[in-house]
Scaffold this motif. Sequence first.
Motif, PDB file in Angstrom:
ATOM      1  N   LEU A   1      41.470  28.215  22.467  1.00  0.00           N
ATOM      2  CA  LEU A   1      41.377  26.754  22.486  1.00  0.00           C
ATOM      3  C   LEU A   1      39.935  26.340  22.282  1.00  0.00           C
ATOM      4  O   LEU A   1      39.013  26.984  22.771  1.00  0.00           O
ATOM      5  CB  LEU A   1      41.863  26.227  23.835  1.00  0.00           C
ATOM      6  CG  LEU A   1      43.296  26.590  24.226  1.00  0.00           C
ATOM      7  CD1 LEU A   1      43.555  26.204  25.681  1.00  0.00           C
ATOM      8  CD2 LEU A   1      44.288  25.894  23.281  1.00  0.00           C
TER       9      LEU A   1
ATOM     10  N   GLY B   1      33.727  22.125  22.100  1.00  0.00           N
ATOM     11  CA  GLY B   1      33.081  23.234  21.385  1.00  0.00           C
ATOM     12  C   GLY B   1      31.645  23.510  21.821  1.00  0.00           C
ATOM     13  O   GLY B   1      30.996  24.408  21.286  1.00  0.00           O
ATOM     14  N   THR B   2      31.150  22.806  22.827  1.00  0.00           N
ATOM     15  CA  THR B   2      29.719  22.938  23.155  1.00  0.00           C
ATOM     16  C   THR B   2      29.396  24.235  23.891  1.00  0.00           C
ATOM     17  O   THR B   2      28.246  24.644  23.940  1.00  0.00           O
ATOM     18  CB  THR B   2      29.230  21.740  23.992  1.00  0.00           C
ATOM     19  OG1 THR B   2      29.991  21.686  25.200  1.00  0.00           O
ATOM     20  CG2 THR B   2      29.382  20.425  23.242  1.00  0.00           C
TER      21      THR B   2
ATOM     22  N   THR C   1      34.196  18.261  27.266  1.00  0.00           N
ATOM     23  CA  THR C   1      35.330  17.773  28.060  1.00  0.00           C
ATOM     24  C   THR C   1      35.398  18.382  29.459  1.00  0.00           C
ATOM     25  O   THR C   1      34.818  19.443  29.726  1.00  0.00           O
ATOM     26  CB  THR C   1      36.647  18.129  27.342  1.00  0.00           C
ATOM     27  OG1 THR C   1      36.745  19.564  27.289  1.00  0.00           O
ATOM     28  CG2 THR C   1      36.708  17.541  25.935  1.00  0.00           C
TER      29      THR C   1
ATOM     30  N   ASP D   1      29.032  22.723  36.220  1.00  0.00           N
ATOM     31  CA  ASP D   1      28.625  21.754  37.252  1.00  0.00           C
ATOM     32  C   ASP D   1      29.777  20.937  37.836  1.00  0.00           C
ATOM     33  O   ASP D   1      29.656  20.440  38.957  1.00  0.00           O
ATOM     34  CB  ASP D   1      27.580  20.790  36.661  1.00  0.00           C
ATOM     35  CG  ASP D   1      26.225  21.442  36.518  1.00  0.00           C
ATOM     36  OD1 ASP D   1      25.611  21.781  37.538  1.00  0.00           O
ATOM     37  OD2 ASP D   1      25.772  21.640  35.367  1.00  0.00           O
TER      38      ASP D   1
ATOM     39  N   ASP E   1      20.030  21.824  30.941  1.00  0.00           N
ATOM     40  CA  ASP E   1      19.953  23.184  31.481  1.00  0.00           C
ATOM     41  C   ASP E   1      21.058  23.447  32.504  1.00  0.00           C
ATOM     42  O   ASP E   1      21.389  22.581  33.308  1.00  0.00           O
ATOM     43  CB  ASP E   1      18.590  23.423  32.135  1.00  0.00           C
ATOM     44  CG  ASP E   1      17.935  24.675  31.593  1.00  0.00           C
ATOM     45  OD1 ASP E   1      18.648  25.508  31.000  1.00  0.00           O
ATOM     46  OD2 ASP E   1      16.712  24.815  31.751  1.00  0.00           O
TER      47      ASP E   1
HETATM   48  C1  FAD Z   1      22.165  23.381  25.480  1.00  0.00           C
HETATM   49  C2  FAD Z   1      23.356  23.407  26.383  1.00  0.00           C
HETATM   50  C3  FAD Z   1      23.197  23.073  27.716  1.00  0.00           C
HETATM   51  C4  FAD Z   1      24.308  23.114  28.567  1.00  0.00           C
HETATM   52  N1  FAD Z   1      24.109  22.779  29.879  1.00  0.00           N
HETATM   53  C5  FAD Z   1      25.178  22.809  30.719  1.00  0.00           C
HETATM   54  C6  FAD Z   1      24.999  22.456  32.100  1.00  0.00           C
HETATM   55  O1  FAD Z   1      23.917  22.082  32.543  1.00  0.00           O
HETATM   56  N2  FAD Z   1      26.079  22.530  32.925  1.00  0.00           N
HETATM   57  C7  FAD Z   1      27.324  22.887  32.457  1.00  0.00           C
HETATM   58  O2  FAD Z   1      28.273  22.891  33.244  1.00  0.00           O
HETATM   59  N3  FAD Z   1      27.521  23.220  31.154  1.00  0.00           N
HETATM   60  C8  FAD Z   1      26.486  23.167  30.284  1.00  0.00           C
HETATM   61  N4  FAD Z   1      26.663  23.491  28.961  1.00  0.00           N
HETATM   62  C9  FAD Z   1      27.968  24.002  28.506  1.00  0.00           C
HETATM   63  C10 FAD Z   1      28.917  22.947  27.922  1.00  0.00           C
HETATM   64  O3  FAD Z   1      28.237  21.993  27.158  1.00  0.00           O
HETATM   65  C11 FAD Z   1      29.700  22.185  28.984  1.00  0.00           C
HETATM   66  O4  FAD Z   1      30.100  23.046  30.023  1.00  0.00           O
HETATM   67  C12 FAD Z   1      30.938  21.482  28.442  1.00  0.00           C
HETATM   68  O5  FAD Z   1      31.557  20.717  29.439  1.00  0.00           O
HETATM   69  C13 FAD Z   1      31.990  22.414  27.859  1.00  0.00           C
HETATM   70  O6  FAD Z   1      33.074  21.599  27.451  1.00  0.00           O
HETATM   71  P1  FAD Z   1      33.648  21.689  25.964  1.00  0.00           P
HETATM   72  O7  FAD Z   1      34.762  20.704  25.871  1.00  0.00           O
HETATM   73  O8  FAD Z   1      32.567  21.541  24.956  1.00  0.00           O
HETATM   74  O9  FAD Z   1      34.210  23.174  25.996  1.00  0.00           O
HETATM   75  P2  FAD Z   1      34.497  24.192  24.785  1.00  0.00           P
HETATM   76  O10 FAD Z   1      33.222  24.794  24.344  1.00  0.00           O
HETATM   77  O11 FAD Z   1      35.365  23.561  23.756  1.00  0.00           O
HETATM   78  O12 FAD Z   1      35.373  25.264  25.563  1.00  0.00           O
HETATM   79  C14 FAD Z   1      34.823  26.038  26.616  1.00  0.00           C
HETATM   80  C15 FAD Z   1      35.877  27.045  27.061  1.00  0.00           C
HETATM   81  O13 FAD Z   1      36.978  26.377  27.663  1.00  0.00           O
HETATM   82  C16 FAD Z   1      38.202  26.712  26.988  1.00  0.00           C
HETATM   83  N5  FAD Z   1      38.999  25.492  27.044  1.00  0.00           N
HETATM   84  C17 FAD Z   1      38.653  24.267  26.582  1.00  0.00           C
HETATM   85  N6  FAD Z   1      39.595  23.363  26.895  1.00  0.00           N
HETATM   86  C18 FAD Z   1      40.561  24.042  27.570  1.00  0.00           C
HETATM   87  C19 FAD Z   1      41.812  23.671  28.166  1.00  0.00           C
HETATM   88  N7  FAD Z   1      42.248  22.407  28.145  1.00  0.00           N
HETATM   89  N8  FAD Z   1      42.553  24.624  28.778  1.00  0.00           N
HETATM   90  C20 FAD Z   1      42.117  25.916  28.816  1.00  0.00           C
HETATM   91  N9  FAD Z   1      40.949  26.337  28.268  1.00  0.00           N
HETATM   92  C21 FAD Z   1      40.193  25.394  27.658  1.00  0.00           C
HETATM   93  C22 FAD Z   1      37.789  27.173  25.610  1.00  0.00           C
HETATM   94  O14 FAD Z   1      38.747  28.063  25.050  1.00  0.00           O
HETATM   95  C23 FAD Z   1      36.468  27.865  25.917  1.00  0.00           C
HETATM   96  O15 FAD Z   1      36.727  29.160  26.391  1.00  0.00           O
HETATM   97  C24 FAD Z   1      25.583  23.466  28.070  1.00  0.00           C
HETATM   98  C25 FAD Z   1      25.742  23.778  26.721  1.00  0.00           C
HETATM   99  C26 FAD Z   1      24.647  23.751  25.885  1.00  0.00           C
HETATM  100  C27 FAD Z   1      24.848  24.094  24.437  1.00  0.00           C
END
Ligand code: FAD
Length: 328
Positions: free
Chosen positions: A30, A34-35, A111, A162, A233
Amino acid sequence: MDSMTPFVLHSPKSMAQALALLQAHPGGRLIAGGTDLLPNLRHGIGAPDPLIDLSGIAETRHIRRGADVWHIGAGVTLQQLELHADIRSEMPALSQAAASIAGPGHRAVATLGGNLCLDTRCVFYNQSEWWRQSNDYCLKHRGDVCHVAPQGGRCHAAWSGDLAPALIALNARVDILGALGPRSIPLADFYVDDGARPLALHAGELVTGVHIAAQPEGMRCGYRKARVRAAIDFPLAGVGACIVMTDGVLRDLRVALTGTNSRPFLLEGTEALCGAVVTQELLDALGKLVKKQVNPMRTTATPSNYRRQVAAVLAQRLIGELAGSVSS
Ligand SMILES: Cc1cc2nc3c(=O)[nH]c(=O)nc-3n(C[C@H](O)[C@H](O)[C@H](O)COP(=O)(O)OP(=O)(O)OC[C@H]3O[C@@H](n4cnc5c(N)ncnc54)[C@H](O)[C@@H]3O)c2cc1C
Ligand code: SF4
């Protein structure tokens, strides 16, 4: 970071479609905002086939406040959580945690579901393919040995999201959808203390959201984290907490931690601190509980002992602030 290798992308329009795709493609993955996933893929960690994109699904983008429960969908962005007026006033721990994640551009697409399902992090793992290859990889991906604890047979990568500690402190439950239908478990039970496989999700399951029961009258909550830079971070340690006080006496205390272990967890033993006014002695006892239960390993460039100490200090300061005053 390398370019993405070619991949197949499916764009379901409902969670039922996403589930069917996930079940039909055991090698699929999934992707929401994508972050977190994309940097890992561009580091050569995993090659899912296909990617199942959740971003076009409208049904999980809700924030609903019922009479006695909040429902928040997995597709809600961190920006929405950060800015939602009622969340800010009723559950500031959640909006503060969301606001502390990554940068504004990330939060606009990242998300709740992705944040709860983050991969664990380690200084030997979040590296480019050539870096990991020149280090003989490691136990978590393609290798045989954990460079952090070579004698042990497990991965100690730190879970560093977080939102989970804020939500665990708020006693949230996570909603899961699988082949056998929906199920719901306490968010605290969603995590396993194993850096290689930190989620209690069964194969083919996905997260549809969380729900949070109404909080006791007078509940106060907050979230604090320590990080290397003041923005963009991950936490070296993060603390979410909820307290209830009446007549100056601490009646309930829930503290959850992230960034220090392979799972976020609810601090045990806090009930012994309740029934008393908040004094420095009580905060000292809280600090001892934290230091005993966190287990930071050499998974970041920051020393483990610093993360242990800072976790305790964050918890003490947060409870002191929420209590309003600390009696001598
Ligand atoms: C520079 C940078 C700094 C960051 N700093 C932080 C920070 O300070 N704190 C923090 O918590 N995070 C941080 N992140 C990580 C990220 O940005 C966040 O955690 C974000 O919330 C991930 O959500 P997403 O929707 O982009 O997840 P995605 O990247 O799309 O997915 C993350 C994972 O979750 C799975 N997934 C997604 N949705 C579902 C679902 N509905 N059911 C089951 N599995 C699922 C995916 O398969 C993947 O394994 C950082 C990232 C970057 C690039
Ligand atoms: S803790 Fe060990 S196995 Fe896990 S990612 Fe780090 S080096 Fe690899």
